[in-house]
Design a protein around this motif. Structure first.
Motif, PDB file in Angstrom:
ATOM      1  N   ILE A   1       0.837  -1.199   0.000  1.00 20.99           N
ATOM      2  CA  ILE A   1       0.000   0.000   0.000  1.00 20.99           C
ATOM      3  C   ILE A   1       0.868   1.245   0.000  1.00 20.99           C
ATOM      4  O   ILE A   1       0.679   2.164  -0.773  1.00 20.99           O
ATOM      5  CB  ILE A   1      -0.907  -0.012   1.250  1.00 20.99           C
TER       6      ILE A   1
ATOM      7  N   ASP B   1       1.266   4.584  -2.683  1.00 18.72           N
ATOM      8  CA  ASP B   1       1.076   5.997  -2.361  1.00 18.72           C
ATOM      9  C   ASP B   1       2.312   6.821  -2.683  1.00 18.72           C
ATOM     10  O   ASP B   1       2.213   7.972  -3.043  1.00 18.72           O
ATOM     11  CB  ASP B   1       0.776   6.156  -0.864  1.00 18.72           C
TER      12      ASP B   1
ATOM     13  N   ALA C   1      -4.908   2.333  13.466  1.00 13.87           N
ATOM     14  CA  ALA C   1      -6.196   2.992  13.243  1.00 13.87           C
ATOM     15  C   ALA C   1      -6.444   4.057  14.312  1.00 13.87           C
ATOM     16  O   ALA C   1      -6.884   5.165  14.016  1.00 13.87           O
ATOM     17  CB  ALA C   1      -7.326   1.965  13.244  1.00 13.87           C
TER      18      ALA C   1
ATOM     19  N   GLY D   1      -4.250   6.952  13.604  1.00 15.27           N
ATOM     20  CA  GLY D   1      -4.625   7.654  12.377  1.00 15.27           C
ATOM     21  C   GLY D   1      -5.827   8.547  12.562  1.00 15.27           C
ATOM     22  O   GLY D   1      -5.864   9.680  12.099  1.00 15.27           O
ATOM     23  N   ASN D   2      -6.847   8.063  13.248  1.00 14.25           N
ATOM     24  CA  ASN D   2      -8.061   8.836  13.482  1.00 14.25           C
ATOM     25  C   ASN D   2      -8.846   8.187  14.616  1.00 14.25           C
ATOM     26  O   ASN D   2      -9.611   7.260  14.383  1.00 14.25           O
ATOM     27  CB  ASN D   2      -8.907   8.891  12.199  1.00 14.25           C
TER      28      ASN D   2
ATOM     29  N   ALA E   1     -12.745   7.900  14.251  1.00 10.67           N
ATOM     30  CA  ALA E   1     -13.156   6.905  13.261  1.00 10.67           C
ATOM     31  C   ALA E   1     -12.891   5.499  13.804  1.00 10.67           C
ATOM     32  O   ALA E   1     -13.668   4.576  13.567  1.00 10.67           O
ATOM     33  CB  ALA E   1     -12.429   7.123  11.948  1.00 10.67           C
TER      34      ALA E   1
ATOM     35  N   LYS F   1       4.282   7.363   8.880  1.00 13.47           N
ATOM     36  CA  LYS F   1       3.748   6.738  10.097  1.00 13.47           C
ATOM     37  C   LYS F   1       4.895   6.054  10.835  1.00 13.47           C
ATOM     38  O   LYS F   1       5.825   5.559  10.200  1.00 13.47           O
ATOM     39  CB  LYS F   1       2.694   5.688   9.732  1.00 13.47           C
TER      40      LYS F   1
ATOM     41  N   LEU G   1     -13.451   7.617   8.370  1.00 11.55           N
ATOM     42  CA  LEU G   1     -12.310   7.089   7.627  1.00 11.55           C
ATOM     43  C   LEU G   1     -11.002   7.323   8.371  1.00 11.55           C
ATOM     44  O   LEU G   1     -10.850   8.293   9.093  1.00 11.55           O
ATOM     45  CB  LEU G   1     -12.242   7.743   6.244  1.00 11.55           C
ATOM     46  N   ILE G   2     -10.079   6.397   8.136  1.00 12.60           N
ATOM     47  CA  ILE G   2      -8.777   6.465   8.778  1.00 12.60           C
ATOM     48  C   ILE G   2      -7.743   6.657   7.679  1.00 12.60           C
ATOM     49  O   ILE G   2      -7.778   5.934   6.686  1.00 12.60           O
ATOM     50  CB  ILE G   2      -8.519   5.167   9.564  1.00 12.60           C
ATOM     51  N   PRO G   3      -6.846   7.635   7.808  1.00 17.59           N
ATOM     52  CA  PRO G   3      -5.855   7.834   6.756  1.00 17.59           C
ATOM     53  C   PRO G   3      -5.159   6.520   6.441  1.00 17.59           C
ATOM     54  O   PRO G   3      -4.762   5.794   7.354  1.00 17.59           O
ATOM     55  CB  PRO G   3      -4.873   8.836   7.372  1.00 17.59           C
ATOM     56  N   GLY G   4      -5.017   6.198   5.191  1.00 19.41           N
ATOM     57  CA  GLY G   4      -4.437   4.921   4.795  1.00 19.41           C
ATOM     58  C   GLY G   4      -5.106   4.463   3.515  1.00 19.41           C
ATOM     59  O   GLY G   4      -5.794   5.236   2.854  1.00 19.41           O
ATOM     60  N   SER G   5      -4.937   3.188   3.202  1.00 16.78           N
ATOM     61  CA  SER G   5      -5.449   2.696   1.926  1.00 16.78           C
ATOM     62  C   SER G   5      -6.951   2.435   1.996  1.00 16.78           C
ATOM     63  O   SER G   5      -7.548   2.384   3.068  1.00 16.78           O
ATOM     64  CB  SER G   5      -4.748   1.396   1.578  1.00 16.78           C
TER      65      SER G   5
ATOM     66  N   GLU H   1      -4.699   5.608  -1.592  1.00 18.72           N
ATOM     67  CA  GLU H   1      -4.961   6.376  -0.372  1.00 18.72           C
ATOM     68  C   GLU H   1      -6.411   6.856  -0.370  1.00 18.72           C
ATOM     69  O   GLU H   1      -6.893   7.412  -1.352  1.00 18.72           O
ATOM     70  CB  GLU H   1      -3.979   7.558  -0.323  1.00 18.72           C
TER      71      GLU H   1
END
Lengths: 337, 495
Positions: A7, A11, A212, A215-216, A219, A283, B341-345, B391
C-alpha cells in the motif's frame, strides 16, 4: 511483502519525495559510513568498531525505541521510558548485588525471578502511565513527564542515589556479554524484541487497530475499536521494553546506574521520528525505527573519531535529527493545502 | 450607486462535488440580506469564501467596486469583511476589552498595555452598539448575547464594512434576540452591509430587507422580503428533485425489531418510536434538533439518560460502539472525514471493522483473506478508484462514502443506523446508495436514516420522525406527506 508495504509503495509514487523516501534512510546511513570510513579507514571501518561499538551498543536504545514506536503508533509519546528503565533496573539490581547499600555483604538472589520482577515493574509502570492517559484523560505529554519524575525518584530511592555495583552473578551478566551463534546476545535480544514488536504492529489485528487509533481516534471508535484499551496496551508494551532495555544495559556493565538510562527518552523518540521520515508515509514503523537508531549511533560514533569538541557533537546529532524530519514535515504542509 | 458587495458567478467544489454553482449575490450599504437554504445548500461555503477560509474556483467578488481575492482570513479582515461565526471566536481568559481590540494595535504606554485607554476604547465601541458592559470583566462571564455583541464590537473596531452573521440567534433567548436586532438595526443605519444567515424564518421577516435562497449550491430565488412569505420561501428552499433517482420502497415485515420508549439523553427528550423488520425509518429536523443523537444513543456512542430500548424483544443497553456492533446494531457516522475514515489505503479502511475474523489461527492477520474481502467489497459497492491500495482521501466524496458503507456493512447489521448517507455525494452515487439501501431493506434489514434533505428522506423511508429542538414533533407517513408539510414540522409546526 506485507500488505501495508504494498500500500505504501503505491502511495509513494505520487511525488518525487515520495519516490525517493524509501532510499533516504539507507542512503544517508551509507553516506555517514562512507564519510567517516574515508576519513578513518583503519579505525572507524574496523570490524570491532562497526560491530562492538556501533551494533552492540545500539541494542539498549534499540529496544526502548522499538517499544516507543508502539506508543507513537497510537499517536502518543512516552517520556517516562528513561525513568521507568532506571526504576526497573535498580529493583532488579537490589536483589542481585553482592554488596548492600550500607556496604555489608549481600547474598545475591536467583537471577530469573529478579529479572522477571524488573520486567514486571516495567509492565505495571507502563500500564499506569497508559491508564492515566487513556482512562483518566491526562495528556500523554504531562502524564508521562510526571511519571518520569516519579520513576527516576523511586530509582534513586531504591539505590540510595548511588550506582549499584557488584552485579557479578554470571547468569545475569551473560545475558548481555555472552554470545550465541557468533553474535552478541545483546544483538540477539534486540533483534528478537524488534521482531516481536514488528509482528504485533504489522501482522496482528491488535497492531492494525493501533495504527487505526493513531490515524483517526474518532473513526476508530466508530469502527467498534476499544480505543482506550488499545492505548493502554501500547503504553504497557512500552513499559516492558523500557525495563528490558535498562536491564540489558546493567547486565552489560554489571552496574545499575540511574544516569545510564537518561538518554533513552530523547534517543528513542528521535529514532522513531527518523524512521517515520523514511518509511510508511510518515507513520511510525519498526524497520524505520531500527534504522533510525543505527543511523544516530553511527553518527555519534563517527564524530568521536574527529577532533570536534565532545560538547559540540550532540549539537550536530541534534541538528541531523531535525534536518531528517524536515522533508516529511514540508510534504505534510503541502498536502494539507 | 454600486453595491458594497458584489459577487458574480462564484463557483466552488470539493473533491469533484460542486457545492457552489455560479452564484450571484449583492449587498448594498445599509442593507440586511438574509442568506437562506437547507443544510448543505452552500451557505457556509459562501460565507467561508468571504471570510478567506476557502478559495473560490471561479467567479469574482468586489467590495466597494474593488475586486478582491482573499488568500487567508487576514486578507478578508483587511478588506473590511467581518464574520461572526456560529461558534464565536472569543478568547476565554482575556477580558472583554482585550477580546474587542485583539486584532488591532492595542494602546500601550512604554510597551505596557494602557488598560485605561484600552477599556475606554472598548466601551466606546459598545456604546456605538447601544450597549453598556463592564469591559474589564473576563469574557467568559458574559451571557450568550453579550458574547455576540463582543464579536460584533470587534468587527466595528476593525472598521468592517460588511458584517456576516452566521446563525447569530441559535443560542439566544427571545428577549436576547430583540436586543441583538436593535443592534443590527443601528449597524444598518451606519451604512453597514449585513449578510444574515438563519434557519429561523420568522426572524428573517423581522430583520432582513432582502433575501437570497440557495439550493444544492445554486441560487434559486431572491428578492425583497416584503414581497414574499414564509411558505413561499420554504417551497423555494425545498424545491423539486427528479424523483426517478429513487427506487421503489419494499413493503416492510410485520414484526417489530426495535422499540424506543421515552428516550431522553443529551439534546433529546422523550422520544418514542418503533421500527419493523425491513422498514426504513427516516429522522428529519434542522441541524442540532437531536436527530443524530438518537442514532448515537442506539449505536452506543452516547449515553442514555432515561427511557427504555428493546431490541428483538430484549432490553438493549449498548455500552460502547463495539458492544452495539456485537448486537448487530451498526452506525454509519455522518462526518466521513472526521468519524468514518482512517488515513491509509482503501483496503485498510474496508477491513478495519472485521480484522479479528480475517486472521489465521485467530491470531495473525491474513493478507490473503483481507484482499479477498476487499476485492469483494470493491465489486459489490462498485468503488471507482485505481486500486485497493489507493490512499482513501484521494477518492471522490461519493467513492469515499462507498468505502464507509462497505466497512460498516461488513458487520452484517440487523439494524443499520445511517447519518446523512449522501452528504457531499454526487448524483450518480446518490442513486446507487438509494438502490443499495432499498435492497438491504427488501432483504429484511431495518434501517434508520437521518438526513437534512427532505426530498431524500421522504423518498427512501417508509415513515419519517421529525425532531424539533430535542423533541419529537410527529411521525409522518412518507406516502401521504408533502415536502412542505415535512418542512413545516421541522420548524416545530404541525399542519
Amino acid at each position: 511483502m506485507s500488505l501495508e508495504q504494498s500500500i505504501t509503495q503505491h502511495d509513494m509514487k505520487k511525488t518525487t519525495y515520495g519516490r525517493l523516501r524509501p532510499f533516504l534512510g539507507p542512503v544517508s546511513l551509507l553516506a555517514i559510513i562512507a564519510i567517516f570510513g574515508s576519513l578513518y579507514p583503519d579505525t572507524f571501518l574496523s570490524p570491532t568498531n562497526l560491530v562492538t561499538n556501533i551494533l552492540e551498543s545500539v541494542a539498549f536504545v534499540g529496544i526502548v525505541a522499538a517499544a516507543q514506536t508502539v506508543v507513537m503508533v497510537v499517536g502518543d509519546f512516552d517520556l517516562a521510558v528513561g525513568g521507568l528503565a532506571a526504576f526497573a533496573t535498580s529493583t532488579t539490581a537490589g536483589m542481585l548485588t553482592t554488596a548492600s547499600l550500607d556496604g555489608t555483604p549481600h547474598t545475591p538472589g536467583a537471577v530469573l525471578p529478579a529479572v522477571l520482577i524488573g520486567l514486571a515493574v516495567g509492565l505495571v509502570g507502563g500500564a499506569l502511565s497508559g491508564f492515566l492517559v487513556s482512562y483518566v484523560g491526562v495528556l500523554a505529554f504531562i502524564a508521562t513527564l510526571g511519571m518520569a519524575g516519579v520513576f527516576s525518584s523511586l530509582a534513586y530511592y531504591a539505590s540510595d542515589g548511588k550506582p549499584v555495583y557488584g552485579l557479578v552473578e554470571r547468569n545475569f551478566v551473560d545475558i548481555a556479554r555472552g554470545t550465541s551463534l557468533g553474535l552478541s546476545n545483546k544483538i540477539w535480544i534486540m533483534l528478537i524484541f524488534a521482531a516481536i514488536i514488528w509482528f504485533i504492529l504489522d501482522q496482528t489485528p491488535l497492531g492494525r487497530r493501533m495504527y487505526a487509533v493513531g490515524g483517526n481516534p474518532e473513526a476508530a471508535r466508530y469502527s467498534g475499536i476499544n480505543t482506550k484499551l488499545i492505548r493502554m496496551i501500547a503504553f504497557t508494551i512500552c513499559g516492558v521494553g523500557a525495563a528490558l532495555g535498562g536491564l540489558l544495559g546493567s547486565a552489560s556493565t554489571a552496574t545499575a546506574n540511574v544516569t545510564a538510562t537518561q538518554p533513552f527518552m530523547l534517543n528513542s523518540i528521535a529514532a522513531v521520528f527518523i524512521g517515520m521520515a523514511m518509511f510508511r508515509n510518515g507513520k511510525p514503523n519498526l524497520p524505520g525505527t531500527i534504522l533510525g537508531v543505527i543511523t544516530l549511533r553511527t553518527l555519534e560514533n563517527g564524530l568521536n573519531f574527529t577532533s570536534i569538541n565532545d560538547f559540540l557533537q550532540s549539537a550536530i546529532t541534534g541538528a541531523v535529527v531535525v534536518i531528517a524530519v524536515i522533508p516529511s514535515a514540508l510534504s505534510r504542509i503541502r498536502q494539507s493545502r | 450607486m454600486s453595491n458594497l458587495l458584489e459577487i458574480t458567478g462564484l463557483t466552488k467544489s470539493f473533491g469533484g462535488t460542486v457545492v457552489l454553482n455560479n452564484v450571484d449575490l449583492s449587498v448594498g450599504a445599509g442593507e440586511v440580506r438574509a442568506l437562506l437554504g437547507e443544510n448543505g445548500a452552500g451557505k457556509s461555503t459562501l460565507i467561508k469564501i468571504l471570510a478567506g477560509i476557502h478559495h473560490e474556483e471561479s467567479g469574482t467578488f468586489a467590495i466597494d467596486g474593488v475586486k478582491q481575492t482573499f488568500r487567508n482570513p487576514h486578507d478578508s479582515a483587511l478588506a473590511g469583511v467581518a464574520t461572526v461565526h456560529q461558534e464565536l471566536m472569543i478568547s476565554p481568559g482575556l477580558s472583554v476589552a482585550e477580546n474587542v481590540l485583539l486584532g488591532t494595535k492595542m494602546p500601550t504606554r512604554l510597551g505596557k498595555i494602557a488598560w485605561g485607554e484600552l477599556n475606554r476604547t472598548a466601551e466606546k465601541w459598545f456604546a456605538e452598539l447601544g450597549q453598556k458592559i463592564d469591559v474589564s470583566r473576563p469574557v467568559d462571564e458574559l451571557s450568550a448575547v453579550q458574547m455576540t455583541m463582543t464579536a460584533i464590537a470587534r468587527a466595528l473596531c476593525l472598521d468592517a464594512k460588511i458584517l456576516i452573521l452566521d446563525e447569530p440567534t441559535a443560542a439566544l433567548t427571545d428577549s436576547e434576540v430583540h436586543l441583538l436586532f436593535a443592534t443590527v438595526k443601528r449597524l444598518r443605519e451606519r451604512g453597514m452591509g449585513i449578510i444574515y444567515v438563519s434557519h429561523r424564518l420568522e426572524e428573517v421577516f423581522m430583520i432582513a430587507d432582502t433575501y437570497t435562497v440557495l439550493r444544492n449550491g445554486s441560487k434559486v430565488s431572491e428578492g425583497k422580503v416584503v414581497d414574499t412569505s414564509i411558505p413561499e420561501i420554504i417551497n423555494s428552499m425545498a424545491g423539486r428533485e427528479v424523483s426517478s433517482i429513487f427506487p421503489d420502497r419494499s413493503i416492510p415485515g410485520s414484526n417489530e425489531i426495535l422499540s424506543v420508549r421515552d428516550l431522553s439523553a443529551k439534546k433529546i427528550r422523550g422520544v418514542n418510536f418503533t421500527v419493523k423488520a425491513g422498514e426504513t425509518l427516516g429522522i428529519g429536523g434542522l441541524a442540532g434538533s437531536g436527530r443524530s443523537e438518537i442514532l448515537r444513543v442506539l449505536a452506543g456512542a452516547q449515553r442514555r439518560a432515561s427511557g427504555t430500548i428493546e431490541l428483538h424483544g430484549n432490553v438493549y443497553l449498548p455500552k460502547s460502539v463495539g458492544g452495539a456492533q456485537t448486537d448487530r446494531v451498526v452506525l454509519v457516522p455522518q462526518e466521513r472525514r472526521r468519524d468514518g475514515l482512517i488515513p491509509g489505503s482503501i483496503l485498510s479502511n474496508i477491513v478495519i471493522t472485521t480484522l479479528s475474523k480475517l486472521t489465521n489461527f485467530g491470531f495473525f492477520s491474513s493478507t490473503r483473506m483481507e484482499r479477498k474481502m476487499g476485492q469483494a467489497a470493491w465489486e459489490k459497492f462498485d468503488i471507482r478508484g485505481k486500486s485497493l491500495a489507493q490512499e482513501i482521501f484521494t477518492l471522490s466524496g461519493g467513492n469515499q462514502q462507498k468505502v464507509v458503507l462497505a466497512k460498516f456493512l461488513a458487520l452484517s447489521p440487523s439494524l443499520l443506523l445511517i447519518d446523512e448517507p449522501t452528504k457531499g455525494v454526487d448524483v450518480t452515487t446518490r442513486s446507487e446508495i438509494y438502490r443499495l439501501l432499498a435492497e438491504l431493506a427488501a432483504e429484511g434489514m431495518s434501517i434508520i436514516v437521518v438526513s437534512s434533505e427532505l426530498t431524500e428522506l421522504l423518498a427512501i423511508s417508509h415513515r419519517v420522525l421529525v425532531m424539533h429542538e430535542g423533541r419529537q414533533v410527529s411521525i409522518l407517513e412518507s406516502s401521504t406527506t408533502t415536502e412542505a408539510e415535512a418542512l413545516l414540522a421541522c420548524y416545530g409546526r404541525t399542519a
